[in-house]
Scaffold this motif. Sequence first.
Motif, mmCIF file in Angstrom:
data_model
loop_
_atom_site.group_PDB
_atom_site.id
_atom_site.type_symbol
_atom_site.label_atom_id
_atom_site.label_comp_id
_atom_site.label_asym_id
_atom_site.label_seq_id
_atom_site.Cartn_x
_atom_site.Cartn_y
_atom_site.Cartn_z
ATOM 1 N N ARG A 11 0.833 -1.202 0.000
ATOM 2 C CA ARG A 11 0.000 0.000 0.000
ATOM 3 C C ARG A 11 0.861 1.242 0.000
ATOM 4 O O ARG A 11 1.873 1.318 0.676
ATOM 5 N N VAL A 12 0.451 2.227 -0.799
ATOM 6 C CA VAL A 12 1.002 3.576 -0.728
ATOM 7 C C VAL A 12 -0.144 4.523 -0.435
ATOM 8 O O VAL A 12 -1.309 4.202 -0.679
ATOM 9 N N SER A 13 0.193 5.699 0.086
ATOM 10 C CA SER A 13 -0.842 6.623 0.548
ATOM 11 C C SER A 13 -1.434 7.501 -0.540
ATOM 12 O O SER A 13 -2.586 7.877 -0.468
ATOM 13 N N THR A 14 -0.638 7.879 -1.538
ATOM 14 C CA THR A 14 -1.139 8.808 -2.543
ATOM 15 C C THR A 14 -0.811 8.327 -3.942
ATOM 16 O O THR A 14 0.063 7.478 -4.148
ATOM 17 N N VAL A 15 -1.492 8.923 -4.896
ATOM 18 C CA VAL A 15 -1.313 8.553 -6.301
ATOM 19 C C VAL A 15 0.111 8.826 -6.764
ATOM 20 O O VAL A 15 0.654 8.102 -7.575
ATOM 21 N N GLY A 16 0.776 9.846 -6.223
ATOM 22 C CA GLY A 16 2.132 10.190 -6.632
ATOM 23 C C GLY A 16 3.184 9.186 -6.176
ATOM 24 O O GLY A 16 4.288 9.164 -6.686
ATOM 25 N N GLY A 41 -3.950 5.323 4.756
ATOM 26 C CA GLY A 41 -4.330 4.394 5.816
ATOM 27 C C GLY A 41 -4.962 5.090 7.001
ATOM 28 O O GLY A 41 -5.506 4.460 7.881
ATOM 29 N N ALA A 42 -4.892 6.404 7.014
ATOM 30 C CA ALA A 42 -5.329 7.129 8.199
ATOM 31 C C ALA A 42 -6.830 7.122 8.414
ATOM 32 O O ALA A 42 -7.310 6.759 9.458
ATOM 33 N N LYS A 43 -7.601 7.532 7.426
ATOM 34 C CA LYS A 43 -9.022 7.726 7.673
ATOM 35 C C LYS A 43 -9.921 7.015 6.670
ATOM 36 O O LYS A 43 -11.127 7.088 6.756
ATOM 37 N N SER A 44 -9.349 6.361 5.710
ATOM 38 C CA SER A 44 -10.174 5.786 4.657
ATOM 39 C C SER A 44 -10.258 4.269 4.768
ATOM 40 O O SER A 44 -9.470 3.629 5.437
ATOM 41 N N ILE A 45 -11.230 3.720 4.092
ATOM 42 C CA ILE A 45 -11.406 2.270 4.067
ATOM 43 C C ILE A 45 -10.450 1.702 3.031
ATOM 44 O O ILE A 45 -10.421 2.137 1.885
ATOM 45 N N ARG A 46 -9.665 0.723 3.432
ATOM 46 C CA ARG A 46 -8.691 0.102 2.541
ATOM 47 C C ARG A 46 -9.299 -1.193 1.999
ATOM 48 O O ARG A 46 -9.264 -2.225 2.657
ATOM 49 N N ILE A 47 -9.851 -1.106 0.820
ATOM 50 C CA ILE A 47 -10.609 -2.204 0.216
ATOM 51 C C ILE A 47 -9.744 -3.439 -0.002
ATOM 52 O O ILE A 47 -10.156 -4.558 0.305
ATOM 53 N N ALA A 48 -8.528 -3.258 -0.523
ATOM 54 C CA ALA A 48 -7.655 -4.415 -0.778
ATOM 55 C C ALA A 48 -7.281 -5.112 0.523
ATOM 56 O O ALA A 48 -7.237 -6.339 0.587
ATOM 57 N N ILE A 67 5.505 -2.288 8.889
ATOM 58 C CA ILE A 67 4.379 -2.162 9.818
ATOM 59 C C ILE A 67 3.430 -1.047 9.396
ATOM 60 O O ILE A 67 2.223 -1.223 9.388
ATOM 61 N N ASP A 68 3.974 0.124 9.006
ATOM 62 C CA ASP A 68 3.092 1.258 8.707
ATOM 63 C C ASP A 68 2.310 1.093 7.409
ATOM 64 O O ASP A 68 1.421 1.864 7.106
ATOM 65 N N LEU A 77 -3.372 -1.410 14.335
ATOM 66 C CA LEU A 77 -2.369 -2.454 14.141
ATOM 67 C C LEU A 77 -2.649 -3.651 15.038
ATOM 68 O O LEU A 77 -2.656 -4.804 14.585
ATOM 69 N N HIS A 78 -2.908 -3.378 16.301
ATOM 70 C CA HIS A 78 -3.202 -4.462 17.243
ATOM 71 C C HIS A 78 -4.512 -5.175 16.889
ATOM 72 O O HIS A 78 -4.606 -6.393 17.028
ATOM 73 N N ASN A 79 -5.503 -4.414 16.445
ATOM 74 C CA ASN A 79 -6.773 -5.029 16.053
ATOM 75 C C ASN A 79 -6.582 -6.022 14.913
ATOM 76 O O ASN A 79 -7.068 -7.149 14.967
ATOM 77 N N VAL A 80 -5.864 -5.581 13.868
ATOM 78 C CA VAL A 80 -5.634 -6.453 12.711
ATOM 79 C C VAL A 80 -4.814 -7.672 13.126
ATOM 80 O O VAL A 80 -5.156 -8.813 12.796
ATOM 81 N N ALA A 81 -3.730 -7.426 13.870
ATOM 82 C CA ALA A 81 -2.859 -8.532 14.288
ATOM 83 C C ALA A 81 -3.609 -9.525 15.173
ATOM 84 O O ALA A 81 -3.455 -10.739 15.017
ATOM 85 N N SER A 82 -4.429 -9.020 16.078
ATOM 86 C CA SER A 82 -5.206 -9.899 16.962
ATOM 87 C C SER A 82 -6.213 -10.730 16.182
ATOM 88 O O SER A 82 -6.375 -11.926 16.445
ATOM 89 N N GLN A 83 -6.887 -10.082 15.236
ATOM 90 C CA GLN A 83 -7.850 -10.813 14.394
ATOM 91 C C GLN A 83 -7.156 -11.961 13.664
ATOM 92 O O GLN A 83 -7.667 -13.079 13.613
ATOM 93 N N LEU A 84 -5.988 -11.648 13.089
ATOM 94 C CA LEU A 84 -5.259 -12.673 12.332
ATOM 95 C C LEU A 84 -4.802 -13.802 13.254
ATOM 96 O O LEU A 84 -4.937 -14.973 12.920
ATOM 97 N N GLU A 85 -4.266 -13.435 14.402
ATOM 98 C CA GLU A 85 -3.792 -14.450 15.346
ATOM 99 C C GLU A 85 -4.949 -15.351 15.797
ATOM 100 O O GLU A 85 -4.811 -16.574 15.863
ATOM 101 N N ASP A 86 -6.088 -14.737 16.120
ATOM 102 C CA ASP A 86 -7.264 -15.508 16.554
ATOM 103 C C ASP A 86 -7.723 -16.488 15.474
ATOM 104 O O ASP A 86 -8.272 -17.546 15.788
#
Length: 189
Positions: A11-16, A41-48, A67-68, A77-86
């Motif tokens: 993932r990259v943040s901007t088109v540039g 990654g800050a405020k938008s939904i990351r579809i991929a 990580i970023d 970060l913890h939410n995603v990692a926890s979901q994956l671990e579970d």
Amino acid sequence: MLLKALIKYARVSTVGQTLENQIESLQGYGCNKILKEIQSGAKSIRIALHGALEYLREGDKLIVTEIDRLARSVKDLHNVASQLEDRGIVLVFLKEQIDFSTPSGKLMFTMLGEIGEFERDLMNERTAEGRARAKKQGKHMGRPGKPRKNLEHALDLFGNREENKISVNDIVKMTVVPRSSIYANAKDR
């Protein structure tokens, strides 16, 4: 645990910005799927990312370059990692050399996530201070304005819009001066 699928996420943040470096880093790990995203990654939904999380099953592995790239806050970060671990999914960060399936990997993950958030907070604070200093010095903030002649022409049209039967939308299209600038400057005339 038998590994079923290997998924890579870039993932990259901007088109540039470009995904090339991340994709190059992910090469050589073999995979069933590479999911790419150009999205803040800050405020938008990351579809991929959401697609990757739905696709992954127990025994799969998600590889991310840094990580970023996965999340913009320690909480996320913890939410995603926890979901994956579970769900029995292994999470690996290449740059930081963290394999979340090990205790030392979890510790490093937490520490680096906190440091990354601290760095972002410092950068935002310095940016705000720089903006305040520039404003105090009378420097123009934001995009450069249109030439003064465009604004004058727009204000002339605005002042005579009823007799010329022209709308503010038409004035904006003709002069390329934003509606807000027309209204803000018309008060002073």
